[in-house]
Motif scaffolding. Structure first.
Motif, PDB file in Angstrom:
ATOM      1  N   THR A  79       0.868  -1.167   0.000  1.00 61.72           N
ATOM      2  CA  THR A  79       0.000   0.000   0.000  1.00 61.72           C
ATOM      3  C   THR A  79       0.909   1.221   0.000  1.00 61.72           C
ATOM      4  O   THR A  79       1.714   1.399   0.918  1.00 61.72           O
ATOM      5  N   SER A  80       0.821   2.032  -1.041  1.00 64.23           N
ATOM      6  CA  SER A  80       1.716   3.181  -1.133  1.00 64.23           C
ATOM      7  C   SER A  80       1.063   4.474  -0.655  1.00 64.23           C
ATOM      8  O   SER A  80       1.748   5.442  -0.337  1.00 64.23           O
ATOM      9  N   ASP A  81      -0.252   4.491  -0.588  1.00 59.14           N
ATOM     10  CA  ASP A  81      -0.977   5.652  -0.050  1.00 59.14           C
ATOM     11  C   ASP A  81      -1.095   5.450   1.462  1.00 59.14           C
ATOM     12  O   ASP A  81      -2.121   4.993   1.962  1.00 59.14           O
ATOM     13  N   VAL A  82      -0.028   5.783   2.177  1.00 59.96           N
ATOM     14  CA  VAL A  82       0.079   5.461   3.597  1.00 59.96           C
ATOM     15  C   VAL A  82      -0.446   6.606   4.454  1.00 59.96           C
ATOM     16  O   VAL A  82      -0.054   7.764   4.278  1.00 59.96           O
ATOM     17  N   THR A  83      -1.310   6.247   5.379  1.00 55.54           N
ATOM     18  CA  THR A  83      -1.775   7.195   6.389  1.00 55.54           C
ATOM     19  C   THR A  83      -0.777   7.167   7.527  1.00 55.54           C
ATOM     20  O   THR A  83      -0.427   6.089   8.017  1.00 55.54           O
ATOM     21  N   THR A  84      -0.311   8.332   7.949  1.00 56.37           N
ATOM     22  CA  THR A  84       0.631   8.431   9.064  1.00 56.37           C
ATOM     23  C   THR A  84       0.043   9.336  10.140  1.00 56.37           C
ATOM     24  O   THR A  84      -0.962  10.002   9.924  1.00 56.37           O
ATOM     25  N   CYS A  85       0.697   9.329  11.286  1.00 60.69           N
ATOM     26  CA  CYS A  85       0.316  10.238  12.363  1.00 60.69           C
ATOM     27  C   CYS A  85       1.599  10.758  12.998  1.00 60.69           C
ATOM     28  O   CYS A  85       2.694  10.366  12.604  1.00 60.69           O
ATOM     29  N   ASP A  86       1.449  11.635  13.985  1.00 56.90           N
ATOM     30  CA  ASP A  86       2.617  12.113  14.720  1.00 56.90           C
ATOM     31  C   ASP A  86       2.449  11.803  16.199  1.00 56.90           C
ATOM     32  O   ASP A  86       1.441  11.233  16.611  1.00 56.90           O
ATOM     33  N   LEU A  87       3.436  12.161  16.987  1.00 53.62           N
ATOM     34  CA  LEU A  87       3.434  11.820  18.411  1.00 53.62           C
ATOM     35  C   LEU A  87       2.293  12.476  19.186  1.00 53.62           C
ATOM     36  O   LEU A  87       1.882  11.970  20.229  1.00 53.62           O
ATOM     37  N   ALA A  88       1.771  13.584  18.679  1.00 52.29           N
ATOM     38  CA  ALA A  88       0.701  14.298  19.376  1.00 52.29           C
ATOM     39  C   ALA A  88      -0.693  13.788  19.016  1.00 52.29           C
ATOM     40  O   ALA A  88      -1.672  14.139  19.686  1.00 52.29           O
ATOM     41  N   THR A  89      -0.794  12.976  17.989  1.00 54.57           N
ATOM     42  CA  THR A  89      -2.090  12.418  17.601  1.00 54.57           C
ATOM     43  C   THR A  89      -2.672  11.631  18.772  1.00 54.57           C
ATOM     44  O   THR A  89      -1.961  10.890  19.436  1.00 54.57           O
ATOM     45  N   THR A  90      -3.959  11.796  19.028  1.00 56.03           N
ATOM     46  CA  THR A  90      -4.574  11.105  20.158  1.00 56.03           C
ATOM     47  C   THR A  90      -5.148   9.760  19.732  1.00 56.03           C
ATOM     48  O   THR A  90      -5.391   9.511  18.549  1.00 56.03           O
ATOM     49  N   VAL A  91      -5.380   8.914  20.710  1.00 60.47           N
ATOM     50  CA  VAL A  91      -5.993   7.606  20.472  1.00 60.47           C
ATOM     51  C   VAL A  91      -7.354   7.782  19.814  1.00 60.47           C
ATOM     52  O   VAL A  91      -7.684   7.062  18.868  1.00 60.47           O
ATOM     53  N   ASP A  92      -8.132   8.740  20.265  1.00 63.20           N
ATOM     54  CA  ASP A  92      -9.454   8.965  19.665  1.00 63.20           C
ATOM     55  C   ASP A  92      -9.336   9.345  18.191  1.00 63.20           C
ATOM     56  O   ASP A  92     -10.091   8.855  17.349  1.00 63.20           O
ATOM     57  N   GLU A  93      -8.385  10.225  17.871  1.00 61.71           N
ATOM     58  CA  GLU A  93      -8.174  10.621  16.479  1.00 61.71           C
ATOM     59  C   GLU A  93      -7.731   9.425  15.633  1.00 61.71           C
ATOM     60  O   GLU A  93      -8.216   9.216  14.521  1.00 61.71           O
ATOM     61  N   LEU A  94      -6.831   8.628  16.189  1.00 63.01           N
ATOM     62  CA  LEU A  94      -6.313   7.467  15.478  1.00 63.01           C
ATOM     63  C   LEU A  94      -7.408   6.419  15.249  1.00 63.01           C
ATOM     64  O   LEU A  94      -7.498   5.833  14.169  1.00 63.01           O
ATOM     65  N   MET A  95      -8.256   6.203  16.260  1.00 67.83           N
ATOM     66  CA  MET A  95      -9.371   5.259  16.106  1.00 67.83           C
ATOM     67  C   MET A  95     -10.284   5.697  14.964  1.00 67.83           C
ATOM     68  O   MET A  95     -10.720   4.860  14.160  1.00 67.83           O
ATOM     69  N   ALA A  96     -10.557   6.981  14.885  1.00 71.55           N
ATOM     70  CA  ALA A  96     -11.438   7.491  13.830  1.00 71.55           C
ATOM     71  C   ALA A  96     -10.818   7.278  12.449  1.00 71.55           C
ATOM     72  O   ALA A  96     -11.491   6.820  11.522  1.00 71.55           O
ATOM     73  N   VAL A  97      -9.532   7.574  12.315  1.00 78.21           N
ATOM     74  CA  VAL A  97      -8.852   7.412  11.032  1.00 78.21           C
ATOM     75  C   VAL A  97      -8.777   5.933  10.645  1.00 78.21           C
ATOM     76  O   VAL A  97      -9.030   5.569   9.496  1.00 78.21           O
ATOM     77  N   MET A  98      -8.423   5.082  11.604  1.00 78.34           N
ATOM     78  CA  MET A  98      -8.326   3.651  11.318  1.00 78.34           C
ATOM     79  C   MET A  98      -9.669   3.077  10.896  1.00 78.34           C
ATOM     80  O   MET A  98      -9.738   2.250   9.988  1.00 78.34           O
ATOM     81  N   THR A  99     -10.734   3.518  11.526  1.00 81.46           N
ATOM     82  CA  THR A  99     -12.077   3.053  11.189  1.00 81.46           C
ATOM     83  C   THR A  99     -12.484   3.555   9.810  1.00 81.46           C
ATOM     84  O   THR A  99     -12.963   2.788   8.973  1.00 81.46           O
ATOM     85  N   GLN A 100     -12.279   4.835   9.572  1.00 77.16           N
ATOM     86  CA  GLN A 100     -12.680   5.440   8.309  1.00 77.16           C
ATOM     87  C   GLN A 100     -11.911   4.857   7.132  1.00 77.16           C
ATOM     88  O   GLN A 100     -12.488   4.529   6.102  1.00 77.16           O
ATOM     89  N   ARG A 101     -10.598   4.680   7.277  1.00 73.76           N
ATOM     90  CA  ARG A 101      -9.753   4.194   6.180  1.00 73.76           C
ATOM     91  C   ARG A 101      -9.649   2.666   6.136  1.00 73.76           C
ATOM     92  O   ARG A 101      -9.051   2.115   5.230  1.00 73.76           O
ATOM     93  N   ARG A 102     -10.188   2.006   7.175  1.00 73.35           N
ATOM     94  CA  ARG A 102     -10.143   0.534   7.281  1.00 73.35           C
ATOM     95  C   ARG A 102      -8.706   0.030   7.243  1.00 73.35           C
ATOM     96  O   ARG A 102      -8.355  -0.862   6.482  1.00 73.35           O
ATOM     97  N   ILE A 103      -7.875   0.636   8.104  1.00 72.34           N
ATOM     98  CA  ILE A 103      -6.470   0.253   8.201  1.00 72.34           C
ATOM     99  C   ILE A 103      -6.163  -0.191   9.622  1.00 72.34           C
ATOM    100  O   ILE A 103      -6.877   0.170  10.564  1.00 72.34           O
ATOM    101  N   ARG A 104      -5.111  -0.976   9.784  1.00 75.74           N
ATOM    102  CA  ARG A 104      -4.778  -1.535  11.082  1.00 75.74           C
ATOM    103  C   ARG A 104      -3.409  -1.126  11.591  1.00 75.74           C
ATOM    104  O   ARG A 104      -3.066  -1.443  12.729  1.00 75.74           O
ATOM    105  N   HIS A 105      -2.619  -0.457  10.740  1.00 79.89           N
ATOM    106  CA  HIS A 105      -1.258  -0.066  11.124  1.00 79.89           C
ATOM    107  C   HIS A 105      -0.984   1.347  10.622  1.00 79.89           C
ATOM    108  O   HIS A 105      -1.218   1.636   9.445  1.00 79.89           O
ATOM    109  N   VAL A 106      -0.482   2.199  11.522  1.00 82.36           N
ATOM    110  CA  VAL A 106      -0.212   3.580  11.156  1.00 82.36           C
ATOM    111  C   VAL A 106       1.213   3.942  11.593  1.00 82.36           C
ATOM    112  O   VAL A 106       1.513   3.952  12.788  1.00 82.36           O
TER     113      VAL A 106
END
Length: 147
Positions: A79-106
């Motif tokens: 998968t080359s269209d990779v969703t990333t986050c930074d150290l300040a990203t919260t668990v709630d934000e990450l849960m939303a992105v993972m759910t929306q994009r249907r991904i399991r690793h960021v």
């Protein structure tokens, strides 16, 4: 208050398993199995993210190509269209992105460098701990005592 990714990485560590784009899916499959992980970051230099190759990518390639898929290069399956986050990203934000994009690793990026990876399991664990602490605080508030 949602926990930031930095807390998750402080608990689990910043190590990230990587592979190169020119590795075969057979070699990747062995690495995934050996380390009991579901994905590897694809990086030629171990600090930049070129993609992510997951168990799902391997299975889809096998379904498409049959046993010939195991000789396929990571660059053709990742998968080359990779969703990333930074150290300040919260668990709630990450849960939303993972759910929306249907991904399991960021992958976690800070100052343009790969500094960690967070899986859905890490997010669930962090959220579980957070909910336990909130429940305990509420119980102490209601009863006026500490357990």
């Amino acid at each position: 208050m949602s926990v930031p990714v930095s807390v998750i990485l402080d608990r689990k560590g910043h190590d990230v398993l990587t592979t190169t784009p020119d590795e075969t899916l057979l070699a990747v499959s062995h690495t995934l199995q050996e380390h009991n992980v579901g994905a590897l970051v694809v990086s030629s230099g171990a600090r930049e993210v070129e993609g992510v190759v997951s168990e799902r990518d391997v299975v889809r390639t096998v379904a498409r190509l049959g046993s010939d898929a195991l000789a396929c290069l990571v660059s053709d399956a990742m998968t080359s269209d990779v969703t990333t986050c930074d150290l300040a990203t919260t668990v709630d934000e990450l849960m939303a992105v993972m759910t929306q994009r249907r991904i399991r690793h960021v992958p976690v990026i800070e100052d343009g460098r790969l500094v960690g990876i967070v899986s859905i399991g890490d997010v669930v664990k962090a959220r579980h701990v957070e909910l336990e602490l909130q429940a305990q605080a509420l119980q102490e508030y209601v009863t006026g005592s500490r357990a």
